[in-house]
Design an enzyme around this catalytic site. Structure first.
Site, PDB file in Angstrom:
ATOM      1  N   HIS A 258       0.820  -1.089   0.091  1.00 47.89           N
ATOM      2  CA  HIS A 258       0.007  -0.106  -0.038  1.00 47.89           C
ATOM      3  C   HIS A 258       0.790   1.256  -0.033  1.00 47.89           C
ATOM      4  CE1 HIS A 258      -2.840   2.953   1.786  1.00 47.89           C
ATOM      5  NE2 HIS A 258      -3.782   2.046   1.408  1.00 47.89           N
ATOM      6  N   ASP A 335       3.080  -4.648   7.951  1.00 45.54           N
ATOM      7  CA  ASP A 335       1.623  -4.027   7.808  1.00 45.54           C
ATOM      8  C   ASP A 335       0.579  -4.830   8.041  1.00 45.54           C
ATOM      9  OD1 ASP A 335      -0.548  -2.595   6.931  1.00 45.54           O
ATOM     10  OD2 ASP A 335       0.466  -1.733   5.050  1.00 45.54           O
ATOM     11  N   GLN A 338      -4.527  -5.166   6.513  1.00 42.09           N
ATOM     12  CA  GLN A 338      -5.541  -6.135   6.013  1.00 42.09           C
ATOM     13  C   GLN A 338      -5.467  -7.493   6.614  1.00 42.09           C
ATOM     14  OE1 GLN A 338      -7.652  -5.055   4.259  1.00 42.09           O
ATOM     15  NE2 GLN A 338      -7.338  -3.020   3.475  1.00 42.09           N
ATOM     16  N   LYS A 361     -10.458  -0.686  10.156  1.00 41.80           N
ATOM     17  CA  LYS A 361     -10.582  -1.894   9.338  1.00 41.80           C
ATOM     18  C   LYS A 361     -10.982  -3.149   9.878  1.00 41.80           C
ATOM     19  CE  LYS A 361      -7.194   0.070   6.035  1.00 41.80           C
ATOM     20  NZ  LYS A 361      -8.148   0.539   4.921  1.00 41.80           N
ATOM     21  N   CYS A 499      -4.584   2.523  -3.936  1.00 40.42           N
ATOM     22  CA  CYS A 499      -3.379   2.996  -3.179  1.00 40.42           C
ATOM     23  C   CYS A 499      -2.159   2.015  -3.006  1.00 40.42           C
ATOM     24  CB  CYS A 499      -3.770   3.492  -1.640  1.00 40.42           C
ATOM     25  SG  CYS A 499      -4.807   4.858  -1.542  1.00 40.42           S
TER      26      CYS A 499
HETATM   27  C1  LIG Z   1      -2.424  -2.699   3.415  1.00 44.93           C
HETATM   28  C2  LIG Z   1      -2.836  -1.228   3.819  1.00 44.93           C
HETATM   29  N1  LIG Z   1      -1.633  -0.753   4.866  1.00 44.93           N
HETATM   30  C3  LIG Z   1      -2.211   0.566   5.027  1.00 44.93           C
HETATM   31  C4  LIG Z   1      -3.200   1.027   4.827  1.00 44.93           C
HETATM   32  C5  LIG Z   1      -3.564   2.618   5.457  1.00 44.93           C
HETATM   33  O1  LIG Z   1      -4.491   2.546   6.486  1.00 44.93           O
HETATM   34  P1  LIG Z   1      -4.997   3.622   7.218  1.00 44.93           P
HETATM   35  O2  LIG Z   1      -5.602   4.656   6.235  1.00 44.93           O
HETATM   36  O3  LIG Z   1      -6.031   3.263   8.099  1.00 44.93           O
HETATM   37  O4  LIG Z   1      -3.825   4.379   7.936  1.00 44.93           O
HETATM   38  C6  LIG Z   1      -4.362   0.704   4.399  1.00 44.93           C
HETATM   39  C7  LIG Z   1      -5.703   1.074   4.101  1.00 44.93           C
HETATM   40  O5  LIG Z   1      -6.179   0.974   3.053  1.00 44.93           O
HETATM   41  C8  LIG Z   1      -4.070  -0.833   3.800  1.00 44.93           C
HETATM   42  O6  LIG Z   1      -4.950  -1.463   3.090  1.00 44.93           O
END
Ligand SMILES: Cc1ncc(COP(=O)(O)O)c(C=O)c1O
Length: 539
Positions: A258, A335, A338, A361, A499
């Protein structure tokens, strides 16, 4: 305003009797929202349902249900419908696909592929054959009643929420938790001797402990509350990264990251002269482990990898990847944005150095997230933001900092949302993350199979080890058009780059449609998606 005519039959539990028994005076005031709410309450609340066969004579008759007609969650879904819709569904149930006693439904003989609450969508489409659809008894139908927003209608259709990777919907318990916090507990934390300060502090620190237990951290001090995954990664890159990653040091990132796990490291590259090396992925959207290992050099200092891809759904073999990284002396940030909503995570078992995720999430509120770090690393790291709460002592000459976790929580934190995140974790744990995982994996397989049979569709991310995310493109139709069409049918999906532009570009794409699942999604909703996609792909 919904129009009622002699064909309209409203089946309802006795609870709604008073509202409905006088059609001439009451029904005229029932609008679409109320219809939706009533239908969904019957459907989702496991309420006894009137099965009186006399409705043919008098469609407005509301009878008390007979005892044998009380339905439980282990039985097929109730025959409740607001019908001007044809054909009627056949009442499949996730744990009981066989026809049941409810087949007395007079519309059963006309049943086709869809289900009463979705029947407006695809009345004439061929049914999709289930492929070994079974779950370990996670009753998503029953769960849905906990999520008020799922009763909503969008564009006149029942909402089908398939945008869970962007954010999940909130159960009533989480909504109530925020309400209760502000109604009964609200105070700043850590700074007062009074009762509410103590109660708020207890609630906040309890939430931290819940997170600790949930992800298997060794102590609550290793849990830092932040705004979300993005903020957590920025925190690590700007503190650990700044202190430890210097010019020509290398950072490995998978091609499926992401943007939140790319851009903060680029900032470090800009300021410190570090080098970013992408970890390649294969055509199924899986990390190529041999290539991954080849990327390591003595200058590799950091590996930052997603646990589950938000666009491919791939579940990365993080344990193996961490082992390899540690062998080469690199630190690993995972990370988990997900992963935590979809599978059991134990940071100690996988030996992650840092693990990050977002509350919203995982059925919790927005604006709250978690950075897990190994104590030894967090203690050695400089603070990130500076201000109240994170200090031990301040004079004009110098400041000494608080211990963990306060050192990284400058200023007033997001107390209410942290508490509600704790409630979301309770909610998930009551259901069981393993059951959620199996349900979602089964649903994902079912969806992948059904979509794969549609001519002109291309699925992106076809690893057998994937969960909850289904991305695709359709020949000759823009992803945006697909998403807009689906929205017209009440189905919420994403289109765009999600993203994760490097991931999509790896597949020669700028954009894709993404349907992403949560614990409350049902097989019928997948059928609804598939049928709508089939329709648009023919157009
Ligand atoms: C894999 C992953 N990492 C990071 C993020 C960023 O999350 P946040 O916008 O809640 O900080 C997302 C958001 O869609 C994501 O899917």
């Amino acid at each position: 305003m919904t129009m009622f005519n002699s064909d309209t039959k409203l089946y309802t539990p006795s609870r709604h009797k008073d509202v409905l028994k006088n059609p001439s005076s009451q029904l005229a005031h029932i609008d679409d929202d109320m219809i939706s709410r009533l239908a969904n309450e019957v459907y989702r609340e496991d309420l006894p349902v009137t099965m009186d066969r006399s409705y043919h004579d008098d469609p407005t008759t509301i009878d008390e249900p007979r005892p044998e007609e009380f339905l439980t969650i282990d039985q097929p879904r109730p025959e409740v419908f607001l019908t001007n819709d044809r054909p009627r569904p056949d009442n499949p149930h996730v744990n009981d696909p066989e026809p049941s006693h409810v087949t007395t439904d007079p519309y059963q003989q006309h049943a086709e592929s869809s289900y009463y609450f979705l029947s407006h969508l695809h009345p004439t489409v061929t049914p999709i054959q289930p492929i070994n659809y079974h779950t370990n008894h996670l009753d998503s139908y029953s769960l849905r009643k906990d999520f008020p927003i799922l009763r909503k209608r969008v564009n006149g259709r029942p909402l089908v929420w398939l945008d869970n990777s962007a954010t999940t919907q909130k159960p009533r318990a989480v909504i109530d938790s925020l309400d209760t916090y502000y109604s009964e507990t609200n105070s700043n934390v850590h700074r007062g001797a009074h009762t509410l300060a103590r109660q708020a502090t207890d609630a906040y620190e309890d939430a931290r402990k819940k997170v600790q237990m949930f992800i298997g951290a060794s102590s609550p001090e290793e849990i830092i509350f932040v705004r979300g995954a993005t903020e957590a990664i920025n925190l690590v890159s700007q503190t650990y990264g700044n202190a430890n990653i210097k010019e020509d040091d290398e950072i490995l990132l998978t091609m499926m990251e992401h943007h939140s796990n790319i851009v903060p490291w680029q900032k470090l590259r800009q300021s410190n002269g570090a080098i970013i090396k992408p970890i390649p992925i294969n055509d199924h959207g899986e990390v190529i482990l041999e290539e991954y290992e080849k990327l390591f050099t003595p200058r590799t200092k950091m590996v930052a990898i997603t646990h589950v891809s938000n666009v491919l759904g791939t579940v990365n073999p993080v344990r193996t990847m961490i082992e390899i990284a540690h062998k080469h002396g690199a630190i690993v940030l995972v990370d988990g944005a997900q992963s935590v909503p979809h599978l059991g995570v134990n940071v100690n078992q996988i030996d992650a150095d840092f693990y990050v995720f977002s509350g919203h999430k995982i059925y919790g509120p927005t604006g709250i997230g978690v950075l897990y770090g190994k104590r030894i690393l967090l203690e050695a790291m400089p603070p990130w933001q500076r201000g109240g709460g994170m200090i031990k002592d301040v004079s004009f000459d110098k400041t000494t900092y608080n211990g963990l976790p306060n050192k990284f929580e400058a200023g007033t934190g997001n107390i209410a949302d942290a508490v509600a995140l704790g409630t979301a974790i309770d909610y998930i744990q009551n259901i069981g993350i393993d059951r959620i995982e199996e349900h979602e994996r089964t649903l994902t397989k079912y969806a992948m199979h059904a979509l794969s049979e549609i001519p002109g569709i291309r699925l992106i991310g076809t690893s057998p080890s994937k969960t909850s995310v289904i991305a695709f493109v359709i020949d000759g139709i823009s992803s945006d058009s697909v998403a807009r069409y689906l929205n017209g049918e009440g189905i919420a999906v994403r289109s765009g780059h999600h993203c994760a532009q490097p991931a999509l570009r790896r597949f020669g794409l700028d954009s894709a449609v993404r349907a992403s699942l949560g614990m409350y999604n049902t097989k019928e909703e997948i059928d609804c998606l598939v049928n709508a996609v089939r329709k648009i792909s023919r157009s």
